[in-house]
Scaffold this motif. Structure first.
Motif, mmCIF file in Angstrom:
data_model
loop_
_atom_site.group_PDB
_atom_site.id
_atom_site.type_symbol
_atom_site.label_atom_id
_atom_site.label_comp_id
_atom_site.label_asym_id
_atom_site.label_seq_id
_atom_site.Cartn_x
_atom_site.Cartn_y
_atom_site.Cartn_z
ATOM 1 N N ARG A 30 -49.144 -79.791 -14.642
ATOM 2 C CA ARG A 30 -48.346 -80.878 -15.209
ATOM 3 C C ARG A 30 -48.778 -81.204 -16.626
ATOM 4 O O ARG A 30 -47.947 -81.455 -17.509
ATOM 5 C CB ARG A 30 -48.469 -82.125 -14.329
ATOM 6 C CG ARG A 30 -47.802 -83.368 -14.899
ATOM 7 C CD ARG A 30 -48.045 -84.589 -14.044
ATOM 8 N NE ARG A 30 -47.555 -85.794 -14.709
ATOM 9 C CZ ARG A 30 -48.281 -86.518 -15.553
ATOM 10 N NH1 ARG A 30 -49.545 -86.186 -15.813
ATOM 11 N NH2 ARG A 30 -47.751 -87.592 -16.124
ATOM 12 N N THR A 54 -43.815 -80.220 -11.412
ATOM 13 C CA THR A 54 -43.811 -81.659 -11.174
ATOM 14 C C THR A 54 -42.654 -82.285 -11.932
ATOM 15 O O THR A 54 -42.531 -82.112 -13.145
ATOM 16 C CB THR A 54 -45.133 -82.303 -11.626
ATOM 17 O OG1 THR A 54 -46.204 -81.779 -10.839
ATOM 18 C CG2 THR A 54 -45.081 -83.816 -11.456
ATOM 19 N N GLU A 56 -40.551 -85.656 -13.139
ATOM 20 C CA GLU A 56 -40.750 -87.081 -13.388
ATOM 21 C C GLU A 56 -39.885 -87.541 -14.554
ATOM 22 O O GLU A 56 -39.415 -86.729 -15.360
ATOM 23 C CB GLU A 56 -42.221 -87.381 -13.686
ATOM 24 C CG GLU A 56 -42.750 -86.653 -14.908
ATOM 25 C CD GLU A 56 -44.253 -86.782 -15.054
ATOM 26 O OE1 GLU A 56 -44.778 -87.868 -14.748
ATOM 27 O OE2 GLU A 56 -44.896 -85.803 -15.469
ATOM 28 N N HIS A 57 -39.668 -88.832 -14.647
ATOM 29 C CA HIS A 57 -38.958 -89.410 -15.784
ATOM 30 C C HIS A 57 -39.925 -89.580 -16.957
ATOM 31 O O HIS A 57 -41.082 -89.960 -16.781
ATOM 32 C CB HIS A 57 -38.371 -90.778 -15.423
ATOM 33 C CG HIS A 57 -37.157 -90.696 -14.566
ATOM 34 N ND1 HIS A 57 -37.093 -91.223 -13.298
ATOM 35 C CD2 HIS A 57 -35.944 -90.147 -14.791
ATOM 36 C CE1 HIS A 57 -35.895 -91.005 -12.783
ATOM 37 N NE2 HIS A 57 -35.184 -90.357 -13.660
ATOM 38 N N ARG A 58 -39.418 -89.304 -18.164
ATOM 39 C CA ARG A 58 -40.175 -89.568 -19.385
ATOM 40 C C ARG A 58 -39.205 -90.066 -20.447
ATOM 41 O O ARG A 58 -37.987 -89.993 -20.277
ATOM 42 C CB ARG A 58 -40.902 -88.308 -19.887
ATOM 43 C CG ARG A 58 -42.019 -87.822 -18.978
ATOM 44 C CD ARG A 58 -42.804 -86.706 -19.648
ATOM 45 N NE ARG A 58 -43.546 -87.207 -20.799
ATOM 46 C CZ ARG A 58 -43.847 -86.463 -21.869
ATOM 47 N NH1 ARG A 58 -43.453 -85.193 -21.943
ATOM 48 N NH2 ARG A 58 -44.528 -86.985 -22.875
ATOM 49 N N ASN A 133 -41.885 -84.299 -6.525
ATOM 50 C CA ASN A 133 -41.007 -85.295 -7.128
ATOM 51 C C ASN A 133 -41.778 -86.590 -7.389
ATOM 52 O O ASN A 133 -42.152 -87.300 -6.458
ATOM 53 C CB ASN A 133 -39.811 -85.569 -6.206
ATOM 54 C CG ASN A 133 -38.886 -86.629 -6.761
ATOM 55 O OD1 ASN A 133 -38.951 -86.975 -7.933
ATOM 56 N ND2 ASN A 133 -38.012 -87.151 -5.916
ATOM 57 N N LEU A 134 -41.989 -86.909 -8.665
ATOM 58 C CA LEU A 134 -42.651 -88.154 -9.044
ATOM 59 C C LEU A 134 -41.681 -89.153 -9.671
ATOM 60 O O LEU A 134 -42.125 -90.152 -10.253
ATOM 61 C CB LEU A 134 -43.808 -87.877 -10.014
ATOM 62 C CG LEU A 134 -44.997 -87.083 -9.455
ATOM 63 C CD1 LEU A 134 -46.138 -87.067 -10.463
ATOM 64 C CD2 LEU A 134 -45.472 -87.650 -8.127
ATOM 65 N N MET A 135 -40.391 -88.888 -9.587
ATOM 66 C CA MET A 135 -39.428 -89.884 -10.056
ATOM 67 C C MET A 135 -39.453 -91.081 -9.103
ATOM 68 O O MET A 135 -39.420 -90.914 -7.886
ATOM 69 C CB MET A 135 -38.026 -89.285 -10.122
ATOM 70 C CG MET A 135 -37.869 -88.197 -11.168
ATOM 71 S SD MET A 135 -36.161 -87.628 -11.347
ATOM 72 C CE MET A 135 -35.927 -86.738 -9.800
ATOM 73 N N HIS A 136 -39.495 -92.263 -9.647
ATOM 74 C CA HIS A 136 -39.650 -93.454 -8.812
ATOM 75 C C HIS A 136 -38.385 -93.814 -8.049
ATOM 76 O O HIS A 136 -38.451 -94.412 -6.968
ATOM 77 C CB HIS A 136 -40.075 -94.652 -9.681
ATOM 78 C CG HIS A 136 -41.455 -94.520 -10.230
ATOM 79 N ND1 HIS A 136 -41.709 -94.395 -11.576
ATOM 80 C CD2 HIS A 136 -42.657 -94.457 -9.619
ATOM 81 C CE1 HIS A 136 -43.006 -94.278 -11.765
ATOM 82 N NE2 HIS A 136 -43.609 -94.311 -10.598
ATOM 83 N N HIS A 168 -39.133 -89.476 -3.395
ATOM 84 C CA HIS A 168 -40.249 -89.841 -4.270
ATOM 85 C C HIS A 168 -41.583 -89.527 -3.592
ATOM 86 O O HIS A 168 -41.812 -89.901 -2.436
ATOM 87 C CB HIS A 168 -40.195 -91.328 -4.612
ATOM 88 C CG HIS A 168 -41.466 -91.836 -5.214
ATOM 89 N ND1 HIS A 168 -41.889 -91.449 -6.461
ATOM 90 C CD2 HIS A 168 -42.423 -92.674 -4.735
ATOM 91 C CE1 HIS A 168 -43.039 -92.042 -6.732
ATOM 92 N NE2 HIS A 168 -43.382 -92.788 -5.700
#
Length: 694
Positions: A30, A54, A56-58, A133-136, A168
């Motif tokens: 990541r 991984t 995620e939102h950024r 998946n690390l998107m909340h 999530h």
């Protein structure tokens, strides 16, 4: 301490060490400490290629290391409060996501990158790709676009068709064979997440060298970019339209030179590998950084072009290099075609090569939309290594076409315009040059089907449908939980009815199928790039509508009869000439027919494709314009369900939960899971107690 205890401790330490290392893979990949695909795998000659992704939102235009907003100038980035020195010589620079440099907006990153990291493997390797998946707030899936997933339907990555969404904090491991070879890509396959950046290149090298192979290559992923709309907003705009508050007016879709329209998605900028410039007007841009491809003089280079676009097709050319040599489409080699430019639709991939025999300098890879009277473009710099880099090149020149010197354009979604400055070629002008292609297998057919891709609603924009069926995703995967389907299509979806349901078509393994894809009825007007999962197909014939003296469509093809009812939906297209049934179609390509997996269905026209059913599974078949797909322009091909690949052990299960105000019974499965948990806890406490004793 006894020998047994020493052995136990050694084994336990080894297990814990391995566990710790495997956990570190997530963060090390990541953060870029190690490549996404492990260096101990993926090389030529190895059986397995293992990767970690991984999601995620950024935020774009953010320098996270210093928690600072960045701004573009002169093709470089600067911290907003340190305008004298550009950001460079830092390991964090590749992780500053710029998009088109216009303000800061949410993106979906893969291993903190946008687009995601390139995955490179070799034909017939086993790909093992771990996805986290690390998107909340969002679930997701990943589709491996172009790979057939033979025997591994469960890894195709289509939400509610081949798997349950990844929630999530959850992980999902995809395992499949790297086949066929060529230029592909991976992308989200739930909602409109691809338009937010969830995609990346996937390159499979062939087991034997292809005739057009070059030793040097670059990968260019194209995207149309919008400043305002996230994935959920896009869907709502598709339903209700785009409005301008200040002028109190509705946005009207733009169109191409033939009159074909583009849907409700505003093009603000074009991106190449996640970078582009925002043109404030047709001549002035914001000087944001562009992707740079370095080349040496007098050398052949292959460019692998991937369209990850949401909506718009692109006309691709290279400034200063008047001819491109096309070598492959959708991973399959074609006989070389020398052209001035080519058109690429969402979901398509094209390989071309150029010979770098121009003067040392900076040139541009240009991808311009087909919109009439609009300058909408994606750009990248092609830099000759002996020249100084121009980080902020001028607006690229357009193609120079005239009636005296026509431009040869490949993959046109329309016929040649009447002004006479272009010579348009369609995909029927391509011929295969791939050792994996077997066009002789589809010389005759066993069955034929017709599918009309259109917007047959009363207002003409929605719903999107195939044969009048607006696709409704089931509540559980059709592959692994077929008995849970509650939204099957009723039998009365006739020409005057529109249905919202889970549209399926069953086919039989071992048979050759001919699909005629149409774009007709009162829902026509927009061209549709249609993609088939689980297979590639041979493009037998493209048919177009009727054009007036100005080269603008005025009527549909006469080859197809819609059996139109009073509402003109064209839910049951057939051949107008009944002698064409059974594959007896004049003008089809039977000699070295070219193969691919995504093809444009021109408005007012049709395309005939053939393939052999050789891959049992549940395969999504849909328009690759995200907005059309999520609005219902898709269906599922059910291929020999009794021959489906076995469902993997502990495969995720999902669906509706309803109690009907009754007490909840404990199922046998629930009892076994509880028992497994108890036994697992007893085992863990036993190990811990032994550790304490030792």
């Amino acid at each position: 301490m006894g020998t047994g205890n020493i052995y136990f401790r050694t084994v336990l330490v080894a297990m814990l060490t391995e566990f710790a290392v495997s956990q570190n893979y997530w963060e090390d990949t990541r953060t870029g400490k190690i490549p996404a695909c492990l260096t101990a795998t993926c090389d030529r000659g190895q059986d397995v290629c293992e990767c970690y992704l991984t999601i995620e939102h950024r935020l774009s235009m953010m320098y996270e290391e210093s928690q600072s907003f960045v701004i573009p100038s002169g093709g470089r980035l600067y911290e907003y409060n340190k305008l004298s020195t550009p950001i460079e010589n830092t390991d964090e620079l590749p992780f500053i996501l710029t998009a088109d440099g216009n303000n800061s907006r949410i993106v979906i990153a893969v291993n903190r990158r946008f687009p995601g990291p390139q995955i490179t493997a070799y034909e017939d390797q086993t790909l093992i790709i771990h996805v986290r998946n690390l998107m909340h707030t969002d679930s997701t899936t990943i589709h491996w676009h172009g790979l057939h997933q033979k025997g591994t339907t469960y890894s195709d990555g289509v939400a509610f068709v081949s798997q349950c969404p990844i929630g999530h904090g959850q992980e999902f491991t995809y395992k499949f064979q790297a086949k066929p070879h060529g230029t592909s890509f991976y992308h989200a396959h739930i909602g409109d997440q691809r338009t937010m950046g969830l995609y990346g290149p996937l390159i499979i090298y062939p087991k034997q060298e292809l005739p057009s192979t070059t030793r040097a290559e670059h990968v260019a992923a194209l995207q149309d970019w919008n400043h305002d709309d996230d994935a959920a907003t896009l869907y709502q705009r598709m339903l209700y339209g785009v409005f301008y508050q200040s002028s109190r007016s509705r946005y009207e879709p733009t169109s191409s030179k033939d009159g074909g329209m583009y849907s409700r998605f505003l093009f603000h900028s074009g991106l190449v590998n996640g970078k582009g410039r925002y043109y404030i007007n047709s001549d002035t841009h914001n000087q944001a950084p562009l992707t740079q491809f370095d080349v040496s003089r007098n050398k052949w280079y292959t460019f692998r072009v991937i369209s990850a676009a949401t909506l718009y097709p692109f006309l691709v050319y290279v400034t200063g290099h008047p001819k491109l040599t096309l070598t492959a489409s959708d991973g399959f080699a074609i006989q070389e075609m020398v052209v001035d430019a080519f058109i690429i639709q969402p979901g398509e991939r094209y390989d071309f090569k150029i010979f770098t025999n121009q003067s040392d300098g900076n040139y541009m890879l240009v991808a311009r939309t087909l919109e009439k009277d609009q300058f909408h473009v994606a750009e990248a710099i092609i830099h000759y290594r002996n020249a100084a880099v121009n980080f902020n090149p001028d607006k690229p020149a357009s193609l120079s076409c005239s009636t005296g010197i026509k431009c040869k354009i490949f993959n046109c979604p329309y016929l040649s315009p009447v002004n006479g400055d272009e010579d348009c070629l369609t995909y029927n002008d391509a011929r295969t040059n791939d050792f994996n292609s077997k066009p002789e297998e589809v010389a005759t057919i066993d069955y034929e089907c017709f599918f009309n891709f259109a917007f047959p609603g009363e207002v003409g924009y929605t719903p999107a449908a195939v044969n009048g069926r607006q696709f409704v995703p089931p509540i559980a995967p059709l592959y692994s939980q077929p008995d849970d389907l509650t939204t099957a299509c009723p039998a009365n979806c006739a020409d005057n009815n529109l249905c919202s349901c889970t549209y399926t078509q069953e086919i039989e393994n071992g048979k050759v199928y001919q699909f005629t894809l149409t774009n007709l009825g009162n829902g026509k007007g927009w061209s549709h790039p249609v993609h088939l999962h689980g297979h590639s197909f041979y493009v037998m014939k493209m048919g177009f509508g009727k054009f007036d003296s100005n080269g603008v469509l005025f009527d549909s093809t006469s080859d197809i009869s819609c059996e139109i009812g009073s509402k003109g939906y064209c839910n049951k297209p057939v051949w107008a000439n009944t002698t064409w049934k059974g594959g007896n179609i004049p003008g089809i390509v039977l000699n070295n027919t070219a193969q691919k997996d995504t093809i444009i269905v021109p408005t007012d026209g049709y395309v005939v494709i053939r393939f052999k059913a050789d891959n049992p599974g549940a395969w999504f078949f849909h328009c690759h314009i995200d907005l059309h797909n999520t609005n219902g322009m898709g269906m599922v091909i059910i291929e020999s369900p009794k021959m489906y690949p076995a469902i993997p052990k502990k495969f995720p299960v999902c669906g509706a939960f309803q109690t009907n105000n009754k007490a909840l019974p404990v199922s046998k499965a629930g009892t076994m899971r509880a028992l497994d948990w108890m036994l697992g806890w007893i085992t863990v406490t036993h190990v811990i107690s032994k550790l304490v004793i030792m």
